[in-house]
Design an enzyme around this catalytic site. Structure first.
Site, PDB file in Angstrom:
ATOM      1  CB  SER A   1      15.627  19.045 -45.513  1.00 35.88           C
ATOM      2  OG  SER A   1      14.378  18.531 -45.932  1.00 35.88           O
TER       3      SER A   1
ATOM      4  CG  ASP B   1      11.060  24.553 -48.944  1.00 35.84           C
ATOM      5  OD1 ASP B   1      10.920  23.575 -49.702  1.00 35.84           O
ATOM      6  OD2 ASP B   1      11.728  24.499 -47.890  1.00 35.84           O
TER       7      ASP B   1
ATOM      8  CG  HIS C   1      14.029  22.062 -49.588  1.00 40.50           C
ATOM      9  ND1 HIS C   1      13.465  22.311 -48.358  1.00 40.50           N
ATOM     10  CD2 HIS C   1      14.664  20.856 -49.475  1.00 40.50           C
ATOM     11  CE1 HIS C   1      13.730  21.310 -47.538  1.00 40.50           C
ATOM     12  NE2 HIS C   1      14.455  20.414 -48.183  1.00 40.50           N
TER      13      HIS C   1
END
Length: 271
Positions: free
Chosen positions: A97, A196, A226
């Site tokens: 991320s 996601d 995610h």
């Protein structure tokens, strides 16, 4: 089954024959090393040296995060990179991320051998993002989007609130990272979940557009959300990223194993 999150940083030495390979690893926004610890263990089990810092403002409270800047997050990962670079022949950058954006920053500013990303974030789709610099003056935090994990019983240990001031810093960092993406020349290996709920495909579009001088390989994850490093496809990520790193080193040839050593010895003699 859940356990208390372990927010502590992680470090392991190189262990094995052949070229000394290091991996600098970054967790995501409002998260901590807890969400990547098993990934770090997989790198260590492969014989790689690993550094995974706890980024400033993380693993404590969202109020503390609100008092940090994106430059502090970058510097923490850069310091970890420099530790590895002092002892390794090749250093790779990896992250989840926001940690993916930080890994790309290292790749754009340091001579990394390659990059491994899991659901990298480069764009905030929330229409309030451009206003965060003003909103932070009247709104301290918003509900967080945490634990976007398909697998039951998993907890990434992230904050349950997102500080608006830190979101403003995040947005600034993303914009600056997109700006320097063309400086990345090392191969980039990306794992992308088909579902996601945190990072949209806008980030993948920005990634592909920006990496004009780096080969990019994208692997789809069909059974994870995610936080894929804690999800059903985690083993695929762990094994695949180790294979990617070994493949990059193998393709570089045997001469690359000792190419950096004379330079470091010369630097030591001059100091």
């Amino acid at each position: 089954m859940t356990s208390s999150p372990d927010h502590s940083p992680y470090s392991s030495p190189h262990n094995g024959d052949g070229p000394r390979i290091g991996v600098v690893l970054s967790h995501g926004f409002t998260g901590s090393p807890h969400g990547l610890r098993t990934w770090a263990h997989a790198f260590a089990a492969a014989g790689f040296a690993v550094r995974m810092p706890l980024l400033p403002g993380h693993g404590t409270s969202w109020q503390e995060l609100s008092r940090t800047t994106w430059q502090q997050w970058h510097c923490a990962l850069d310091d970890a990179y420099l530790e590895l670079d002092a002892d390794c022949d090749h250093v790779f950058a990896a992250g989840l991320s926001m940690g993916g954006a930080l890994a790309l920053r290292i790749a754009a500013t340091r001579p990394v051998a390659g990059v491994v990303l899991v659901n990298p974030a480069l764009v905030i789709d929330d229409p309030r993002a451009p206003l965060a610099g003003i909103l932070k003056l009247i709104m301290k935090s918003t509900p967080a989007i945490a634990n976007d994990i398909l697998k039951e019983g998993m907890d990434e240990g992230a904050y349950n609130r997102t500080p608006v001031a830190a979101a403003h810093e995040l947005n600034k960092m993303f914009k600056d990272t997109i700006r320097i993406l063309p400086k990345v020349t090392a191969p980039v290996h990306v794992y992308r979940s088909t579902v996601d709920h945190v990072v949209s495909d806008s980030s993948i579009v920005a990634l592909r557009r920006g990496l004009t001088h780096a080969p990019v390989e994208l692997v789809r994850l069909e059974n994870s959300y995610h936080v894929a490093t804690l999800d059903n496809d985690a083993d695929q990520i762990f094994a695949g990223s180790v294979d990617f790193i070994r493949g990059v080193i193998s393709a570089a040839g045997p001469a690359s194993a000792t190419a950096a050593l004379p330079r470091r010895e010369a630097s030591h003699e001059q100091s």
